[in-house]
Write an enzyme that holds these catalytic residues in place. Structure first.
Site, PDB file in Angstrom:
ATOM      1  CE  LYS A 269      -3.414   2.519   3.107  1.00 40.49           C
ATOM      2  NZ  LYS A 269      -3.538   2.682   4.317  1.00 40.49           N
ATOM      3  CG  ASP A 274      -5.978   7.722   4.776  1.00 42.58           C
ATOM      4  OD1 ASP A 274      -6.449   8.293   4.673  1.00 42.58           O
ATOM      5  OD2 ASP A 274      -5.966   6.877   5.385  1.00 42.58           O
ATOM      6  CE  LYS A 281      -6.648   7.973   8.448  1.00 35.78           C
ATOM      7  NZ  LYS A 281      -7.491   6.925   8.628  1.00 35.78           N
ATOM      8  CG  ASP A 292      -1.552   4.679   5.018  1.00 35.29           C
ATOM      9  OD1 ASP A 292      -2.146   3.857   5.420  1.00 35.29           O
ATOM     10  OD2 ASP A 292      -3.133   5.056   5.083  1.00 35.29           O
ATOM     11  CG  ASP A 351      -9.661   6.607   7.124  1.00 36.18           C
ATOM     12  OD1 ASP A 351      -8.636   7.471   6.094  1.00 36.18           O
ATOM     13  OD2 ASP A 351     -10.326   7.225   8.512  1.00 36.18           O
ATOM     14  CD  GLU A 353      -7.067   5.146   2.553  1.00 31.49           C
ATOM     15  OE1 GLU A 353      -7.684   5.340   3.220  1.00 31.49           O
ATOM     16  OE2 GLU A 353      -5.003   4.923   2.771  1.00 31.49           O
ATOM     17  NE  ARG A 355     -10.827  -1.579   2.841  1.00 32.59           N
ATOM     18  CZ  ARG A 355     -11.615  -1.744   4.392  1.00 32.59           C
ATOM     19  NH1 ARG A 355     -12.917  -2.279   4.185  1.00 32.59           N
ATOM     20  NH2 ARG A 355     -10.914  -1.148   5.838  1.00 32.59           N
TER      21      ARG A 355
HETATM   22  N1  BES Z   1      -3.945   4.065   7.347  1.00 30.90           N
HETATM   23  C1  BES Z   1      -5.669   3.970   7.757  1.00 30.90           C
HETATM   24  C2  BES Z   1      -5.068   2.542   9.016  1.00 30.90           C
HETATM   25  C3  BES Z   1      -4.423   2.975   9.858  1.00 30.90           C
HETATM   26  C4  BES Z   1      -5.030   3.744  10.910  1.00 30.90           C
HETATM   27  C5  BES Z   1      -3.146   3.360   9.868  1.00 30.90           C
HETATM   28  C6  BES Z   1      -3.960   3.156  12.536  1.00 30.90           C
HETATM   29  C7  BES Z   1      -2.003   2.827  10.541  1.00 30.90           C
HETATM   30  C8  BES Z   1      -2.378   3.517  11.951  1.00 30.90           C
HETATM   31  C9  BES Z   1      -6.917   3.230   6.962  1.00 30.90           C
HETATM   32  O1  BES Z   1      -6.597   4.143   5.385  1.00 30.90           O
HETATM   33  C10 BES Z   1      -7.993   3.880   7.505  1.00 30.90           C
HETATM   34  O2  BES Z   1      -7.821   4.360   7.388  1.00 30.90           O
HETATM   35  N2  BES Z   1      -8.833   2.841   7.803  1.00 30.90           N
HETATM   36  C11 BES Z   1      -9.893   2.811   8.731  1.00 30.90           C
HETATM   37  C12 BES Z   1     -11.340   2.394   7.486  1.00 30.90           C
HETATM   38  C13 BES Z   1     -12.969   2.794   8.455  1.00 30.90           C
HETATM   39  C14 BES Z   1     -12.938   3.003   7.795  1.00 30.90           C
HETATM   40  C15 BES Z   1     -12.903   1.110   7.833  1.00 30.90           C
HETATM   41  C16 BES Z   1     -10.053   1.934  10.601  1.00 30.90           C
HETATM   42  O3  BES Z   1      -9.211   1.296  10.240  1.00 30.90           O
HETATM   43  O4  BES Z   1     -10.132   2.722  10.766  1.00 30.90           O
HETATM   44 ZN    ZN Z   2      -4.859   4.317   5.230  1.00 34.39          ZN
HETATM   45 ZN    ZN Z   3      -7.953   5.690   5.900  1.00 35.86          ZN
END
Ligand code: BES
Ligand code: ZN
Ligand code: ZN
Length: 505
Positions: A269, A274, A281, A292, A351, A353, A355
Site C-alpha cells: 500500500k 491519508d 480523520k 501510510d 478513509d 482507501e 483496500r
Molecule cells: N491508514 C488507515 C489505517 C491506519 C490506522 C494506519 C492507524 C496506521 C495507523 C486506513 O486507511 C484507515 O483509515 N482505515 C480505517 C478503515 C475504516 C474507515 C473502515 C480504520 O481502520 O479506521
Molecule cells: Zn490509509
Molecule cells: Zn484511510
C-alpha cells in the site's frame, strides 16, 4: 560509515567503545552465580581483573535483555570503554536477541559520542552475526535530513564486528547479508520518514526507479492514463481528490528466467498521505499518516534486498500509490466503483482507501499469473486494536504460506500473528447495489478489510499482512530510533530467499 568483519585480539581493538555480551543461566556450569560470558567477554573480564564478574556478582548487572553497563578501561585495553549488554537467558539465545542487543548497545555508544565502535558479541553462528549486523546498522540509523544543528556531531564513523572466524565464508556471507538487509530497511525508513509534501506519489515512484537503476531491477511506472486504461477504478477514485496524480510502480526481478514456477508478487500500500478524504480523520495524530505508504516502502526495500542478493527466483513488486485528500473532486461515500478485475464495490467510507488501491494491484498480480501473492499494508486501525501495535496481522487462504511467513517473521524479528478469514465474516460486506461493500462496520474491521481483498486474489495462494501502527515506532524499549521502522522489508525478502532455496531441492 565503514563496516568491517575482523579477527583481532580483544586487547588490541582500537575503538571508542567495545561492545560485549553477557547472558545468564540457571543451569550453567560456567559460573556459580549464573553469569554466562562468551569468549570476548571472558577476555575483557580477565584484562580488567575480574571487574565484569564482580559487577554481575554484586547484582549491579543482571544480564537482562538489553540491559547496559559501561566501564572505562583505564588503558588496560586499547578500547576506551567497554559496553556490556545483557542477552537474557543463555538457553534462549536466538538471532533476534543479538539484533536487539546490538541495536541498543550501539545506540547507547552513539549517544555517548562514540565515533568508532567494535562489537564482540560472539555471535559466531551465521544467524547471530547477521542479526547483530542488522541490529547495529538499524540502531545507528537516524533521519537527519531536516536537522540543521547537532546533526554533524553525532555519528558513528566505523563499526567493526569482531569474530574469531572472520575468514569463514559462511560468516562473511552472513555479514554481507546483514548489511544488505539493514541498508535496504534504512532506505525504506527514509521513504516513510520523509515529509509528505516531498514524498508524493511521483516522488515515491522516482525513488523506486532510482533504486531500480542502481540495483538493475526492471522498473515501469504507470501514469494516470495507463492506470485508467487498465481499469484500476479503485486507485483512480482514491486519487481524485488530490492535486498529485497517482502512480503504479512495477518492479521486476528475474533471477530464474527459465523457471516454470509461478512468479511471486509482493504488493504494498502506497498512500503517501491519508487524510481520510471526505470521511476526514480527526486532527490529532494525523501527521503519522505520512507513514501510510509503509507497506509500499517495505516492498521497495524488499526488492532492493532481492536484487542485491540475487536468489534464483522471479519476483514482481507492485506499489499502487496516491494521496487521499478531501476536495471538490474527491470520491464520495455512496459511489460505486469498478475495479481492474471487473468487480464493483460500494463505497461507505473514503478513509478505507487502502483496500481500493490494493484491490487493483492484487488484480494486476492475478492478471500477471503470480502466486503466491503477498500484500503488506497499514490497512486498519482495527488491527492495532486487536494486536496492540506489537504484532502485525497475518491473513492467508493457504496454511502452508501462512506457516512459512510465521517462520520467516520469527527469524527476522518482524512479528505477525494469524487472524481468521472465515466465511461468516463475509456477511458484513454484502452490498445491495454492488458485488461487495467496501467496509463491514466497527467489529472485526481488520478481518472484514482482508475479506474485501480476498475478492481480488482469484485462485492465487495469497497472504495479507496488516502492519498498521507498526510502520512508525515511538521508541520506548525499542532498539531503533523513534520514527519509521522499515517493518516488512526484511521479512518479505527473507521469505523470497527461503522460497528460492526450497525450489533448488
Ligand atoms: N491508514 C488507515 C489505517 C491506519 C490506522 C494506519 C492507524 C496506521 C495507523 C486506513 O486507511 C484507515 O483509515 N482505515 C480505517 C478503515 C475504516 C474507515 C473502515 C480504520 O481502520 O479506521
Ligand atoms: Zn490509509
Ligand atoms: Zn484511510
Amino acid at each position: 560509515m565503514e563496516t568491517k568483519l575482523v579477527s583481532q585480539a580483544i586487547q588490541n581493538i582500537a575503538c571508542d567503545a567495545l561492545i560485549v555480551g553477557a547472558a545468564r543461566s540457571g543451569k550453567s556450569q560456567e559460573s556459580k552465580n549464573g553469569a554466562v560470558f562468551f569468549s570476548a567477554t571472558k577476555e575483557v573480564d580477565r584484562l580488567l581483573d575480574g571487574l565484569l564478574t564482580s559487577i554481575y556478582a554484586n547484582g549491579e548487572f543482571k544480564a537482562n535483555p538489553g540491559e547496559i553497563t559501561e566501564i572505562y578501561t583505564m588503558g588496560k585495553l586499547v578500547a576506551r570503554r567497554v559496553i556490556m549488554v545483557g542477552l537474557g537467558n543463555a538457553e534462549t539465545l536466538e538471532g533476534h536477541i543479538f539484533r536487539r542487543a546490538a541495536g541498543i548497545a550501539v545506540r547507547f555508544a552513539q549517544n555517548k559520542g562514540a565515533h568508532t565502535v567494535a562489537l564482540a558479541l560472539d555471535a559466531d553462528a551465521s544467524e547471530g552475526l547477521q542479526a547483530a549486523v542488522e541490529g547495529a546498522l538499524l540502531g545507528v540509523y537516524h533521519f537527519k535530513k531536516y536537522l540543521t544543528s547537532q546533526s554533524n556531531t553525532l555519528g558513528i564513523e566505523s563499526l567493526q564486528f569482531v569474530s574469531k572466524n572472520a575468514d569463514s565464508a559462511t560468516l562473511q556471507t552472513a555479514f554481507k547479508q546483514g548489511i544488505v538487509m539493514a541498508e535496504a530497511t534504512n532506505f525504506a525508513r527514509d521513504l516513510v520518514n520523509e515529509q509528505p509534501a516531498v514524498l508524493t506519489p511521483t516522488e515515491l515512484a522516482n525513488r523506486a526507479s532510482a533504486m531500480a537503476r542502481q540495483f538493475q531491477l526492471e522498473c515501469t511506472i504507470l501514469e494516470q492514463p495507463q492506470i485508467a486504461e487498465l481499469g484500476m477504478g479503485g486507485l483512480l477514485a482514491v486519487a481524485k481528490g488530490s492535486a498529485e496524480p497517482p502512480r503504479f510502480i512495477i518492479l521486476r526481478y528475474r533471477g530464474a528466467p527459465q523457471s516454470t514456477e509461478k512468479e511471486i508478487a509482493l504488493v504494498g500500500k502506497g498512500i503517501t498521505f491519508d487524510t481520510g478524504g471526505i470521511s476526514i480523520k480527526p486532527a490529532a495524530g494525523m501527521e503519522s499518516m505520512k507513514g501510510d505508504m509503509g507497506g509500499g516502502a517495505a516492498v521497495i526495500g524488499a526488492m532492493q534486498i532481492i536484487a542485491a542478493l540475487k536468489p534464483a527466483i522471479n519476483v514482481l513488486g507492485l506499489v499502487p500509490t496516491s494521496e487521499n485528500m478531501p476536495d471538490g473532486a474527491s470520491y464520495h461515500p455512496g459511489d460505486v466503483l469498478r475495479l481492474m478485475n471487473g468487480k464493483t464495490i460500494e463505497i461507505i467510507n473514503t478513509d478505507a482507501e487502502g483496500r481500493l488501491a490494493l484491490a487493483d494491484a492484487l488484480s494486476y498480480a492475478v492478471h500477471e499469473g503470480c502466486s503466491p501473492i503477498i500484500d503488506i499494508a497499514t490497512l486498519t486501525g482495527g488491527c492495532v486494536v486487536a494486536l496492540g501495535g506489537k504484532r502485525g496481522g497475518l491473513f492467508s487462504n493457504d496454511e502452508d504460506l501462512s506457516a512459512a511467513l510465521m517462520t520467516t517473521s520469527a527469524t527476522t524479528g518482524e512479528k505477525f500473528w494469524p487472524l481468521p478469514l472465515d466465511d461468516e465474516y463475509a456477511e458484513f460486506i454484502e452490498s445491495h447495489i454492488a458485488d461487495v461493500k467496501q467496509t463491514g462496520g466497527r467489529y472485526g474491521s481488520a478481518i472484514t478489510a482482508a475479506k474485501v481483498l480476498e475478492h481480488f486474489v482469484g485462485e492465487a495462494s495469497w497472504a495479507h499482512l496488516d502492519i498498521a501502527g507498526m510502520e512508525l515506532v515511538e521508541g520506548r524499549g525499542s532498539f531503533i530510533e523513534p520514527g519509521a521502522s522499515g517493518m516488512g522489508a526484511r521479512a518479505l525478502a527473507t521469505f523470497v530467499l527461503q522460497q528460492a532455496k526450497q525450489n533448488e531441492h
